[in-house]
Design an enzyme around this catalytic site. Structure first.
Site, short mmCIF file in Angstrom:
data_model
loop_
_atom_site.label_atom_id
_atom_site.label_comp_id
_atom_site.label_asym_id
_atom_site.label_seq_id
_atom_site.Cartn_x
_atom_site.Cartn_y
_atom_site.Cartn_z
N LYS A 1 0.84 -1.23 0.11
CA LYS A 1 0.46 0.14 -0.34
C LYS A 1 1.28 1.30 -0.54
CE LYS A 1 -2.93 0.62 3.30
NZ LYS A 1 -3.34 2.01 4.17
N ARG B 1 -5.90 1.14 18.28
CA ARG B 1 -6.41 -0.42 17.82
C ARG B 1 -5.24 -0.69 18.90
NH1 ARG B 1 -2.44 -0.27 11.80
NH2 ARG B 1 -4.76 -0.60 10.45
N ASP C 1 1.65 -1.54 11.85
CA ASP C 1 1.33 -1.89 11.15
C ASP C 1 0.71 -2.96 11.34
OD1 ASP C 1 0.01 0.65 9.72
OD2 ASP C 1 1.36 0.42 8.16
C1 S3P Z 1 2.45 4.58 6.13
C2 S3P Z 1 3.18 4.57 7.42
C3 S3P Z 1 3.04 4.42 9.42
C4 S3P Z 1 2.23 3.62 8.68
C5 S3P Z 1 0.94 3.72 7.34
C6 S3P Z 1 2.01 3.50 6.28
C7 S3P Z 1 3.39 4.90 4.76
O1 S3P Z 1 2.42 5.46 9.41
O2 S3P Z 1 1.42 3.34 9.82
O3 S3P Z 1 -0.17 2.41 7.78
O4 S3P Z 1 3.11 4.59 3.78
O5 S3P Z 1 4.28 5.99 5.33
P1 S3P Z 1 2.54 6.83 10.29
O6 S3P Z 1 3.80 7.84 9.64
O7 S3P Z 1 2.21 7.60 11.38
O8 S3P Z 1 3.84 5.67 11.40
#
Ligand code: S3P
Length: 741
Positions: A327, A652, A621
């Site tokens: 993602k 969570r 995550d």
């Molecule tokens: C992500 C960073 C993370 C992660 C999110 C995706 C990203 O969030 O939890 O699902 O793609 O940069 P945070 O940067 O808020 O920790």
């Protein structure tokens, strides 16, 4: 018969064609008037109206129809309006409400003015947006207006009582009534109804004229049939409509001819980018339109759809497969591809709702994007300064990553923008990006507490800053680096602990140099991105559910192919290995700057551990499913330093603790983590996922060790990150059924 009281005493319908006849019939059947009198200059139609029961009374003359009526509706061809008004003028006093059903409204107002000298407050023009290719009173249908729109175009000094009675009458016929000015009505209808009819008439005429044997009709496929259905409409009526709405129709024809000419040139010049831009934009708009028509919300708004997972206890998992694309990388591939010079091709793109929302947002800003088609996307980059102002807010669905990364990009554009999202995203903190962006010179407004929507002012000059992040967040780091591409000087971000570095790696892949100095990443503004190709590996966050599934379910073995194993993402593997998981990583390779491997996982006796705090950002995550692993392990697992989990798609820590409790597992929640004593019985029960995709999937995995059925509510958002999860889970042995999907 209807229970509604009559709205008018006596309604006169003049002209008993399809619309007039259907209105008379609906009013009569639904008891909306004391009586309905009809008039038509064709005696046969008139007597048919009476014998078919469409009207109560057939008037021999206009005088007889109008005298004593408190509502008179003209349902005659629009070009006949003025003559009919002349004739009825002597019997029409100001107390009578006068309306019509014609397809053009300025012309009706002009006809009234020409005949009466002014427009009295009881004149309320109307237009039911309903019809059929059939005509005449035999086709009269009392349900014709059911759930159709009726547009009323009252003047500024219209009598409110007259308007409200007419509205009630149409609503009583089942219609949805809206009001607008006559001029606006004519503009809208010229574009949405008159022009398509003109094109249909013209196309059929052109093709039929060229082809004496009418072969085209013999060989024509469904597309031709759909497209030209309206060319079988009443020629006289349409003749009248075009002449009555001449100016608005001419404007829209000119606009259309200009655009058609441009398409012609694009074909002549073999301008693929132009053709694809127009077609993709039109396709996206048509799909959006279909959703509006079917009453669904915009693309990613799942909150309306209730999906429940029902899971039978026990089972083993086995098989070999590839989970959907990463993602984080999918979002970034669209963003950088759109801003690059040239064409970027992406394979393995995640067709989940989150990354699709990002894709749509760039389309909204004028970027041509082909696909997605089985994970393949082709992005026609517009360059760093090539984005265009979107026509409305950019809707980013459930995705915090999208909103935070967009904030950095939009802060540097020449136009204003607004970033919105679904209910969950609308609660998430955006101050963490808005504040440092403001320090760079951005002008950003948020709702109270720094929540979305974010309103970002365009045309600001950004200046590079050095930022020490208070939390370990890849989203904040990425946001600032993206803004830094546009800023004067250097922008640098220091992270308190390593976080995922996909932005840095992908920027390098697009030829943009990122400096790295220990925990600090920096970029110099003013450079360009060059298009490249990106192979998105399978998402380790999605693979995590199966890593835990195979670990906790006895006699299980899975092979997960082509998984991204970037060291800033492998916390889940490190933690599971510390717990005693049997995980093998093989076929390690590097693809497009990202490490990738196949992973074999077999059942193992897991044991509880103190999770090392340095692993927290690397597994941020994956904690929901790691909590399930902990619940199945022997001994106590303790998590600390994970307060960030409280501001994800849900809180969570709390939502998992509540869910575990609901299935019979007690835990102790702390401010920044949780304590889970493994080995308790997972009895089964009803879990509320609070619309959080990863919570829903975690409890699906828990069922493998449960003793009773688990029901997980509010699971539609699983589609944001893991389309096809249910099928994949079923195929490998999880006994899951999705209800309401
Ligand atoms: C992500 C960073 C993370 C992660 C999110 C995706 C990203 O969030 O939890 O699902 O793609 O940069 P945070 O940067 O808020 O920790």
């Amino acid at each position: 018969m209807s229970a509604q009281p009559p709205v008018f005493n006596r309604v006169a319908v003049i002209g008993l064609g399809l619309i007039g006849g259907s209105l008379a019939c609906a009013v009569r059947r639904r008891g909306l008037a004391g009586s309905v009198v009809g008039y038509d200059k064709r005696p046969d139609e008139l007597s048919l109206g009476e014998s078919l029961g469409v009207i109560d009374e057939a008037a021999d003359s206009l005088e007889q129809a109008v005298k004593g009526s408190d509502l008179v509706v003209l349902a005659v061809p629009v070009r006949a309006t003025r003559a009919v008004l002349q004739e009825i003028k002597p019997w029409l006093d100001d107390a009578v409400v006068l309306s019509d059903v014609g397809s053009t409204k300025t012309s009706f107002v002009e006809d009234v003015k020409a005949v009466f000298g002014s427009v009295s407050p009881s004149v309320i023009p109307g237009h039911p947006i309903a019809g059929s290719e059939k005509s005449g009173i035999r086709a009269a249908n009392p349900d014709l207006f059911n759930n159709h729109k009726v547009i009323l175009t009252p003047g500024d000094d219209a009598d409110p009582q007259a308007l409200s009675s007419l509205r009630s009458l149409w609503e009583g016929c089942g219609a949805n009534v809206l009001t607008m000015s006559p001029r606006y009505h004519d503009e809208v209808l010229a574009a949405t109804s008159h022009l398509p009819h003109l094109i249909a008439f013209s196309l059929v005429d052109t093709l039929a004229g060229e082809d004496e044997n009418m072969d085209i009709f013999r060989y024509a496929a469904g597309g031709f049939r759909d497209f030209t259905r309206i060319a079988a409409s009443d020629p006289v009526m349409w003749h009248d409509i075009f002449l009555s709405n001449r100016e608005a129709v001419l404007r829209v024809i000119d606009h259309f001819t200009h655009d058609l000419d441009q398409l012609r040139s694009a074909i002549a010049d073999q301008d693929s980018a132009k053709l694809l831009r127009v077609f993709s934009r039109a396709k996206a708009a048509r799909e959006h339109f279909s959703k509006i028509l079917s009453g669904q919300a915009f693309v990613t708004n799942h909150s309306d759809k209730q999906v429940t997972f029902r899971l039978q206890p026990g089972g083993a998992v086995s098989g070999e497969f590839r989970v959907p694309g990463d993602k984080s990388m999918s979002h970034r591939s669209i963003m950088l591809g759109a801003l690059a010079e040239g064409v970027t091709e992406v394979t393995g793109f995640l067709e989940g709702e989150d990354s699709l929302a990002t894709l749509q947002a760039f389309r909204d800003m004028g970027v041509t994007i082909e696909g997605p088609d089985n994970g393949f996307v082709r992005i026609h980059g517009v360059g760093m300064k090539g984005l265009q102002a979107p026509r409305g807010p950019l809707y980013l669905g459930n995705s915090g990553t999208a909103m935070r990364l967009f904030a950095g990009l939009m802060a540097a554009q020449s136009f204003n923008s607004e970033l919105t999202g679904d209910a969950s995203l609308s609660k998430r903190p955006m101050g963490r990006v808005a504040d440092p962006l403001r320090a760079m010179g951005a002008v950003i407004d948020t709702e109270g507490g720094g929540r979305p929507p974010m309103r970002i002012k365009g045309g600001q000059k950004l200046t590079g800053i050095h930022y020490e992040m208070p939390m370990a967040s890849a989203q904040v780091k990425s946001c600032l680096l993206l803004a830094g591409l546009y800023a004067d000087g250097s922008t640098s971000v220091t992270e308190p602990a390593p976080t995922r570095d996909h932005t840095e790696r992908m920027l390098s892949g697009f030829g943009y140099h990122v400096y790295r100095d220990g925990p600090t990443a920096s970029v110099s503004g003013g450079g360009e991105l060059s298009a490249t190709n990106i192979d998105v590996p399978a998402d380790i966050s999605s693979a995590a559910f199966f890593l835990v599934a195979a670990s906790i379910a006895p006699e299980s073995e899975l092979v997960l192919r082509h998984v991204g194993i970037n060291p800033t993402r492998t916390g889940v593997i490190n933690i599971l290995k510390l717990m005693g998981a049997d995980i093998d990583i093989f076929n390690e390779r590097e693809i497009g700057g990202e490490p990738v491997a196949d992973i074999r996982v077999r059942s193992a006796e897991l044991k509880g551990i103190d999770i090392p705090e340095d692993q927290v950002p690397l597994a941020i995550d994956e904690f929901p499913v790691l909590f399930i692993a902990a619940a199945c392990a022997k001994g106590r697992t303790v998590l600390r330093g994970a307060e960030e989990l409280r501001v994800k798609e849900s809180d969570r820590i709390q939502v998992m603790a509540d869910g575990l409790e609901a299935v019979g597992v007690k835990t102790t929640v702390t401010a920044d983590g949780i304590v889970i004593d493994g080995g308790q019985t997972i009895a089964g029960g009803v879990v509320n996922s609070h619309g959080d995709h990863r919570i829903a999937m975690s409890f699906a995995v828990a069922s493998l060790r449960a003793e009773g059925e688990i029901e997980v509510r509010d699971c539609a958002n699983v589609a944001t990150s893991f389309p096809g999860f249910v099928e994949l889970a079923q195929n490998c042995g999880i006994q899951i059924a999705a209800e309401g999907a």
